[in-house]
Motif scaffolding. Sequence first.
Motif, short mmCIF file in Angstrom:
data_model
loop_
_atom_site.label_atom_id
_atom_site.label_comp_id
_atom_site.label_asym_id
_atom_site.label_seq_id
_atom_site.Cartn_x
_atom_site.Cartn_y
_atom_site.Cartn_z
N PRO A 100 0.74 -1.20 -0.30
CA PRO A 100 0.12 -0.07 -0.07
C PRO A 100 1.30 1.46 -0.18
N ASP A 101 2.07 1.08 0.79
CA ASP A 101 3.08 2.24 0.45
C ASP A 101 3.77 2.30 -0.50
N GLY A 102 3.68 1.50 -1.63
CA GLY A 102 4.30 1.66 -3.37
C GLY A 102 5.40 1.61 -3.25
N THR A 103 6.13 0.95 -1.80
CA THR A 103 8.01 0.69 -0.99
C THR A 103 7.80 -1.08 -1.99
N ALA A 104 6.98 -1.46 -2.30
CA ALA A 104 6.84 -3.27 -2.20
C ALA A 104 6.13 -3.27 -3.38
N VAL A 105 6.65 -5.06 -3.83
CA VAL A 105 5.95 -5.70 -4.83
C VAL A 105 5.94 -7.38 -4.60
N ALA A 106 4.52 -7.71 -4.10
CA ALA A 106 4.65 -8.98 -4.13
C ALA A 106 4.62 -9.31 -5.36
N PHE A 107 5.01 -10.98 -5.67
CA PHE A 107 5.18 -11.63 -6.89
C PHE A 107 5.42 -13.30 -6.43
N ILE A 118 6.51 -17.43 -2.69
CA ILE A 118 6.37 -15.94 -2.94
C ILE A 118 7.09 -15.24 -2.91
N TRP A 119 7.28 -14.20 -3.15
CA TRP A 119 8.58 -13.65 -2.81
C TRP A 119 8.11 -11.99 -3.20
N THR A 120 9.02 -11.05 -2.34
CA THR A 120 8.42 -9.48 -2.91
C THR A 120 10.04 -8.91 -3.25
N VAL A 121 9.75 -7.44 -3.94
CA VAL A 121 10.87 -6.73 -4.46
C VAL A 121 10.84 -5.67 -4.32
N PRO A 122 11.54 -4.52 -4.44
CA PRO A 122 11.31 -3.10 -4.23
C PRO A 122 11.23 -2.57 -5.67
N PRO A 123 10.76 -1.81 -6.17
CA PRO A 123 10.15 -1.04 -7.85
C PRO A 123 11.59 -0.41 -8.63
N ASP A 124 12.51 -0.79 -7.90
CA ASP A 124 13.68 -0.28 -8.76
C ASP A 124 14.34 -2.40 -9.19
N GLY A 125 13.81 -2.20 -8.31
CA GLY A 125 14.55 -4.42 -8.59
C GLY A 125 15.67 -4.82 -7.75
N SER A 126 15.50 -4.13 -6.86
CA SER A 126 16.57 -4.69 -6.11
C SER A 126 16.37 -5.61 -5.45
N ALA A 127 17.39 -6.15 -4.16
CA ALA A 127 17.45 -7.30 -3.24
C ALA A 127 15.55 -7.64 -2.96
N ALA A 128 15.71 -9.07 -4.73
CA ALA A 128 14.35 -9.35 -4.11
C ALA A 128 14.18 -10.67 -3.28
N GLN A 130 13.05 -14.03 -1.21
CA GLN A 130 11.79 -15.30 -1.14
C GLN A 130 11.61 -15.37 0.78
N LEU A 131 10.25 -15.16 0.46
CA LEU A 131 9.80 -15.26 1.80
C LEU A 131 9.07 -17.05 2.39
N PRO A 132 9.54 -17.46 3.62
CA PRO A 132 9.54 -18.07 3.93
C PRO A 132 7.82 -19.48 3.24
N ALA A 133 8.27 -20.70 3.27
CA ALA A 133 6.89 -21.35 2.65
C ALA A 133 6.57 -21.96 4.02
#
Length: 364
Positions: A100-107, A118-128, A130-133
């Motif tokens: 909601p704050d625009g600082t990350a994209v989950a996918f 499931i992963w998350t990544v900042p919108p600049d593409g850095s530091a993607a 993986q979240l724990p399964a």
Amino acid sequence: MTETNHVLYRTRPTVRLAAGALTALALLPGCAADPPPRPEGAPSPLYGGGDTNGLIASRMYLDGEKQTSAVFTVAPDGSGLHQITRPDPNTLDDHPDWSPDGTAVAFDRTVGSGTARIWTVPPDGSAARQLPAVCQEGDPSCQVEEESAPAYSPDGSRIAFGRGWGAVDTSADQIQYSDIYVMDATGANPRRLTTLTQDQPYAGDVDDPAWSPDGSRLVFSFRTGDSGRPADSRALFIVNSDGSGLRQLTPWDLRAGDRANWSPDGSRIVFTTYPPGPDATPGGGIYTINPDGSATTTLLSGSPDVFYGVPSYAPDGTAIAFAKATLPGQADIFTMHPDGTAVTPVTRTADTWESRPNWGTAAP
């Protein structure tokens, strides 16, 4: 044609075909064609984003055989197309969802013939990352386990997602259990929210959650398999965020599916329908409905040669982003007014398939 993501043992057919070369155009940041012209008199909030509307994230296949896909972002006016995930070949990154704050994209990411995580990544593409399964390696209770279609809660503290686990009926390509889960945004404390398949193993896929703006409810899809009741159908359901109040939102014969999306004021839900038959069958449409199941309204009606994909409201509610393809051509991202008028292309990447847009808020 249904939006498909290659995940083992789901009722959705695989989209994987023979291996193909990655499209060089799609691998480069800023690879969009010149922004398409806008309709005369189109209101600026639809295309400019104002103070609220940010970038649109979407899934783009990087090759014609749909072996590899990445998450891209683009401005509502079609400028600045930028690749933010860097999958290896034969890896599918899919179902992007903005924090909601625009600082990350989950996918979710599916590697080869494996299962989604499931992963998350900042919108600049850095530091993607993986979240724990939910199921850790060596857990005997999970012969197969996958997690897909993450969705941030409105306060950013939680992520809802679809989870499939258990044994597999290989004859029907169907996993034993599938339901909606919720976890902390860090991946901690996962808990089961729905129990639609608890007494109906192998019934189908429960997936694609989306939160109401106040965080009190979620809408999600249930696609039944061969042994579902009814068989081989689909509908949207709503459930309270504590797991209570489960109810069906759309009738089975409307065949609503994939990820729906709430209007910012919570008064309407926008969704796509899919006709019966193979997943390549066009003819679905885009509709809105009240959260109580009343006042279903057609925004874009189906036609024999047009595919419509997942829709997403702009954060300020002035527009809806969606995918559209005039077959046999490729899908692009479009926008329209909330009443279905002023349909306008955002992207024009003729050789790649773009879909599943998610419209984020402006960066802080």
